[in-house]
Structure formats: C-alpha cells, structure tokens
Design an enzyme around this catalytic site. Structure first.
Site, PDB file in Angstrom:
ATOM      1  N   ARG A 136     -38.353   4.590 -13.080  1.00 38.83           N
ATOM      2  CA  ARG A 136     -39.095   3.574 -12.229  1.00 38.83           C
ATOM      3  C   ARG A 136     -39.288   4.394 -10.984  1.00 38.83           C
ATOM      4  O   ARG A 136     -38.546   5.144 -10.307  1.00 38.83           O
ATOM      5  CB  ARG A 136     -38.458   2.442 -11.913  1.00 38.83           C
ATOM      6  CG  ARG A 136     -38.557   1.314 -13.003  1.00 38.83           C
ATOM      7  CD  ARG A 136     -37.997   0.167 -12.635  1.00 38.83           C
ATOM      8  NE  ARG A 136     -38.038  -1.095 -13.624  1.00 38.83           N
ATOM      9  CZ  ARG A 136     -37.839  -2.140 -13.250  1.00 38.83           C
ATOM     10  NH1 ARG A 136     -37.368  -2.657 -12.274  1.00 38.83           N
ATOM     11  NH2 ARG A 136     -38.089  -3.007 -14.184  1.00 38.83           N
ATOM     12  N   CYS A 142     -24.876   3.814 -34.850  1.00 37.21           N
ATOM     13  CA  CYS A 142     -26.370   3.168 -35.363  1.00 37.21           C
ATOM     14  C   CYS A 142     -25.902   2.011 -35.694  1.00 37.21           C
ATOM     15  O   CYS A 142     -25.104   1.552 -36.667  1.00 37.21           O
ATOM     16  CB  CYS A 142     -26.951   4.221 -36.199  1.00 37.21           C
ATOM     17  SG  CYS A 142     -26.949   5.931 -35.876  1.00 37.21           S
TER      18      CYS A 142
HETATM   19  P1  XMP Z   1     -22.813  10.652 -35.795  1.00 42.94           P
HETATM   20  O1  XMP Z   1     -22.331  10.068 -37.135  1.00 42.94           O
HETATM   21  O2  XMP Z   1     -22.552  12.242 -35.830  1.00 42.94           O
HETATM   22  O3  XMP Z   1     -24.333  10.576 -35.844  1.00 42.94           O
HETATM   23  O4  XMP Z   1     -22.313  10.298 -34.540  1.00 42.94           O
HETATM   24  C1  XMP Z   1     -25.278  11.247 -34.784  1.00 42.94           C
HETATM   25  C2  XMP Z   1     -26.720  11.038 -34.996  1.00 42.94           C
HETATM   26  O5  XMP Z   1     -27.002   9.224 -34.712  1.00 42.94           O
HETATM   27  C3  XMP Z   1     -28.410   9.143 -34.313  1.00 42.94           C
HETATM   28  N1  XMP Z   1     -28.271   8.061 -33.294  1.00 42.94           N
HETATM   29  C4  XMP Z   1     -28.739   7.036 -33.657  1.00 42.94           C
HETATM   30  N2  XMP Z   1     -29.069   6.221 -34.467  1.00 42.94           N
HETATM   31  N3  XMP Z   1     -29.251   4.251 -33.161  1.00 42.94           N
HETATM   32  C5  XMP Z   1     -29.443   4.871 -34.377  1.00 42.94           C
HETATM   33  O6  XMP Z   1     -29.787   4.134 -35.311  1.00 42.94           O
HETATM   34  C6  XMP Z   1     -28.833   4.891 -31.899  1.00 42.94           C
HETATM   35  O7  XMP Z   1     -28.725   4.376 -31.090  1.00 42.94           O
HETATM   36  C7  XMP Z   1     -28.411   6.348 -32.277  1.00 42.94           C
HETATM   37  N4  XMP Z   1     -28.369   7.391 -31.077  1.00 42.94           N
HETATM   38  C8  XMP Z   1     -28.127   8.416 -32.026  1.00 42.94           C
HETATM   39  C9  XMP Z   1     -28.709  10.614 -33.973  1.00 42.94           C
HETATM   40  O8  XMP Z   1     -29.782  10.963 -35.315  1.00 42.94           O
HETATM   41  C10 XMP Z   1     -27.648  11.306 -33.890  1.00 42.94           C
HETATM   42  O9  XMP Z   1     -27.890  12.795 -34.149  1.00 42.94           O
END
Ligand code: XMP
Length: 485
Positions: free
Chosen positions: A404, A307
């Site tokens: 799309r 994230c």
């Molecule tokens: P971990 O630390 O286990 O976290 O890899 C998994 C959680 O990360 C969140 N998630 C995101 N948060 N941007 C974010 O800010 C993203 O692109 C993203 N993709 C996933 C999500 O809550 C997941 O369960």
C-alpha cells in the site's frame, strides 16, 4: 466424462529403497554433486526454500558454503532482495572487482582514516586514469606523520607483484606462497586496475572447500520472482546484483502467466541467466515449462509441511509419484527437477533423488535454525522459531500492507484473506546451526547412497528400486516396542 486414474499416488512414507550389493568401503568415496539447473552444478543437492522464514542472505551464505544453494525470497521490496543477493556474492569474494584506491598526493592521515572506516588493510594508489602507481598497506603507515603524502610511503609499482585478469586462484595461491605478499592487484595491458586478490579472502575460501561457487569464486545464490508484469523489473535488479539463477516461484506454475514470464526472461537475458520455474506436479507441466525455456523445473503441489492447498483446493499429487512422473519427462528434455516440499528426514532426500530429482528444496528443516530470518521465541520453557506458509493469512496480510502506498488507507480485512489462505503459521523447535543441520542431512544421504552401491547421484537413480510398504511396514520402520530416551 470424469476420468479417474488407476494409479495410486505415493508419498515418501509409502515406499522404501531396496538395499543392493555395494563395493563402497567408505562414505567419503561418495560424490554428492548434482545439477541445480542445466548449467549450474552444486556440491550437495540441497536448496533452501524461497520463504520469508527460511532464506535471506544468512541462510544462503551458510548453505552455499556447505555446497548447496539458497533462493532469496521475494516477499520484500526488490531493492532489499537485491541487496540480500549482493551480500551473498560479497561474502567470500576472492577477487574484489572494485578495490578501494587513493591518489598519490593525498596524506597518510586520510589514508589511515579510509582504511579504518572501511575496515581494510591496504589501498591501491592510482592516477586519475586508474593506472596503478603503488600500494599502501597498514604496515607502511604505522610510524608516519599524518601530513606525509601517500606517494612517499607506498610500495611503488615497479616493486609490486601484479597479475592479469585471467589469473586462476591456484596461480594466485602460488604467488602468495612464493613472494610472501598479502595482496595481488589485477591490471590490464594499460596498467589500469581491474581488481584485487587478497590472501585473507583466499584463506577464507579454503575454509569451505565444498562450497558452491561461480567462475569468479563467489558463492552461488538464486533469487525468486513472481509472475506479475513488474516482476521483470525485480529480476533485472536481482541479475544486476549477481543472482546466478532467477526462480519463478508460484504455487501453480503450469499456467500461461508462468510460461510467458519464462519467455520474457529468455528474450531479455538469452543464455546469460539460468531460469528455474514451478511448481508443477505433472509430466505435461515439466514439458511446457522446459519448452518455454526453463533450465530447471520445481516439482511439488501441496506436499510442504505448512501447506493446506490439498485441503483447501482438493488439488495435488503425492510427492513421490509427482517426482517419478516429472522425472521421466525431465530426463527426455535433459532438464533437472527440484523436488520441493515434504522433506522431513534425510531418508526423504534419498528417496526424492532416487525417484529422479536432481536436488531437493527444503523449508521446515532449515526454518528452525539460527540462519533463518526471525527471532527465537520461548514457549513453556522451550525454544521455537516461527515458520509460515507464504500463502498463510499473516504472510498475505503483511504483503498487502507493504504494497500500500498510503498507510492511512482503511484497515485490511483479515477475514477476506482467511478465505484464500493455503498455508499455516507454525511454531517449530529451534534447532541451532543450519550448517549442523545440513551436515546431518548430507550424512544421511551418503548413508542411503552407500546402501545402494551408488557413488554418484546419477548412479543412485540408476540403482534404485522402491518397494511399497503397508502401515505395518511404516510402524516397523520407526523405533518400536521401546521407550526412546
Ligand atoms: P517444507 O515441507 O520443506 O516445504 O516445509 C517447503 C515448501 O512449501 C511450499 N510452500 C507452500 N505451499 N502453501 C502451500 O501450499 C503455502 O502457504 C506455502 N508456503 C510454502 C513451498 O514450495 C516451499 O518451498
């Protein structure tokens, strides 16, 4: 006036749990059961992330067999997502609701072909009203000519052991033991076929005694949706496919759109489907989503390993503080919370649960395993898998391309997506079987609970006191002053 809170936001590394007197002699005495939602219990408090590099049916099946629950991601067309849900529900299904049947005047040749193509070892013989007339197994057809009618070789109804639909699995087991049959058809009062229990499926079930299952013995599974208008149609398909819970999965869950979606689902399904919503990071967020009808709330804004929300948007609450605050609100409303993101080691799971979460959602630790979608890639002689944030550039580009209708439309401008990205793509080491990873995490959890004299997750919450640590404390917690082999 700008407000600055006095509190310091704490993350997992900022604290340790203080050990206390324990009478636990063996870690086997520890019960790791917990609530996933208000009405769904899981046997280990682990939930897999709704991400396209983490959870499809393979991960959800493995995790449910170990006692947790997977959330099938929503970044595929609704029909495909529903099929992933159905695969989990079929995986260890003990009661087959629509068993394959055949009419008595068909031939043994046809029956043999049907069994071969479907890979099944028996057929129920029924009349046009689906009333049970007999059973034909592979053994019955062994030495028969293809042209012989089914009715001549089947075991007739009067020599069969059948059961009613309220039979428990324990009763079924006793019937298998006593009568040495391999299949028990389920019939209603009019002798109409209502299902089938097979001995093989029952044995498979015994291989996973800790699995989380629904009342019919099928593995539990949840599935994610978004908050756009058409996501309600997606939810409908998922519920029809057997999803036990619908997870409203958005980065910022404390919004009117999320609240509306909860209310809509509640209006449609009443209490028949469990609704999970998130993500939030405040007590007010929990209160608003729970008041709208959520049966569990997901907590975590920006703690995940891929994230970048906190960097891009400057928004977030360090995860331990978020859990502590949200758990207080959740307790008052009797709604469980799921700590989502930032779990790097089993110790983080112990801390998240001690802080008041009922389960943890995990992405990265499961993304490196065989069961996550995607191939193993080799880089500099080492094996990796790709793990990506769902708000990363390529995850967003892929979604746009798929949505799309006309694939010849102008190329998508990647730079536009790069402005909005709040996640990254990453290589993570390949770690083998998910089942091994889950076992390791649960062993760590049991260890933590034994240090705290906690036999259950509620006891863990009750017994926990955190101590804040300094950078020196963190250094001391790691292996130090040695060369690790
Ligand atoms: P971990 O630390 O286990 O976290 O890899 C998994 C959680 O990360 C969140 N998630 C995101 N948060 N941007 C974010 O800010 C993203 O692109 C993203 N993709 C996933 C999500 O809550 C997941 O369960």
């Amino acid at each position: 006036m700008v407000k600055v809170l006095e509190d310091t936001g704490l993350s997992f590394d900022d604290v340790l749990l203080i050990p206390r007197k324990s009478s636990i002699a063996s870690r086997r005495e520890i019960d790791t059961r917990s609530r996933f939602t208000q009405r769904i219990m899981i046997n280990i408090p682990i939930v897999s992330a709704a991400m396209d590099t983490v959870t499809e049916s393979a991960m959800a099946i493995t995790l449910a067999r170990e006692g947790g629950i997977g959330v099938i991601h929503r970044f595929i067309p609704p029909e495909r997502q529903a099929e992933e849900v159905a695969k989990v529900k079929r995986a260890d299904n003990v009661i087959i609701e629509k068993p394959i049947t055949i009419a008595p005047d068909r031939t043994i040749g046809e029956a043999r072909e049907l069994m071969r193509t479907l890979g099944i070892s028996g057929l129920l013989v029924v009349d046009p009203e689906n009333r049970l007339l007999g059973i034909l197994t592979r053994r019955d057809v062994l030495f028969e000519a293809d042209s012989t009618p089914v009715s001549r070789c089947m075991t007739p109804r009067e020599r069969m052991i059948v059961a009613e639909s309220n039979i428990s699995l324990e009763e079924a087991k006793n019937i298998f033991k006593q009568y040495k049959v391999e299949k028990i058809p389920i019939v209603d009062r009019e002798n109409r076929v209502r299902g089938l229990i097979t001995c093989v499926d029952l044995l498979k079930r015994e291989a996973y005694p800790n699995a989380s299952r629904d009342s019919k013995g099928r593995l539990l599974v949840a599935a994610a949706i978004g908050v756009k208008e058409k996501e309600i149609d997606r939810a409908k398909l998922l519920v029809e496919a057997g999803a036990d819970a619908i997870v409203i999965d958005v980065a910022h869950g404390h919004t009117s759109m999320c609240i509306e979606t909860i209310k809509k689902l509640r209006r449609i399904y009443g209490d028949n489907v469990e609704i999970v919503a998130g993500n939030v990071a405040t007590a007010e967020g929990v209160e608003d989503l729970a008041s709208a009808g959520a049966n569990a709330v997901k907590v975590g804004v920006g703690p995940g390993s891929v994230c970048t929300t906190r960097i891009v948007a400057g928004v977030g609450v360090p995860q331990l503080s978020a859990i502590l605050e949200c758990a207080n609100a959740a307790e008052k409303m009797d709604v469980p919370i799921i700590a989502d993101g930032g779990i790097r080691e089993s110790g983080d799971i112990v801390k998240a649960l001690a802080a008041g979460a009922s389960s943890v959602m995990i992405g990265r630790l499961l993304a490196g395993t065989d069961e996550s979608p995607g191939a193993v890639v080799v880089k500099n002689g080492r094996r990796y898998k790709i793990y990506r944030g769902m708000a990363s550039i390529y995850a967003m580009l892929g979604r746009e391309a798929r949505s799309r209708e006309d694939p010849t439309e102008a190329l998508i401008d990647a730079s536009e997506y790069s402005y909005y990205a709040e996640g990254v793509e990453a290589y993570i080491p390949y770690t083998g079987s998910a089942s091994e990873m889950i076992k390791k995490l649960v062993a760590g959890l049991r260890s933590g609970m034994s240090y705290l004299g906690a036999r259950t997750i509620p006891e863990l919450k009750h017994n926990s006191i955190f101590i804040r640590v300094t950078q020196a404390g963190i250094r001391e917690s790691m292996p130090h002053d040695v060369e690790v082999i």
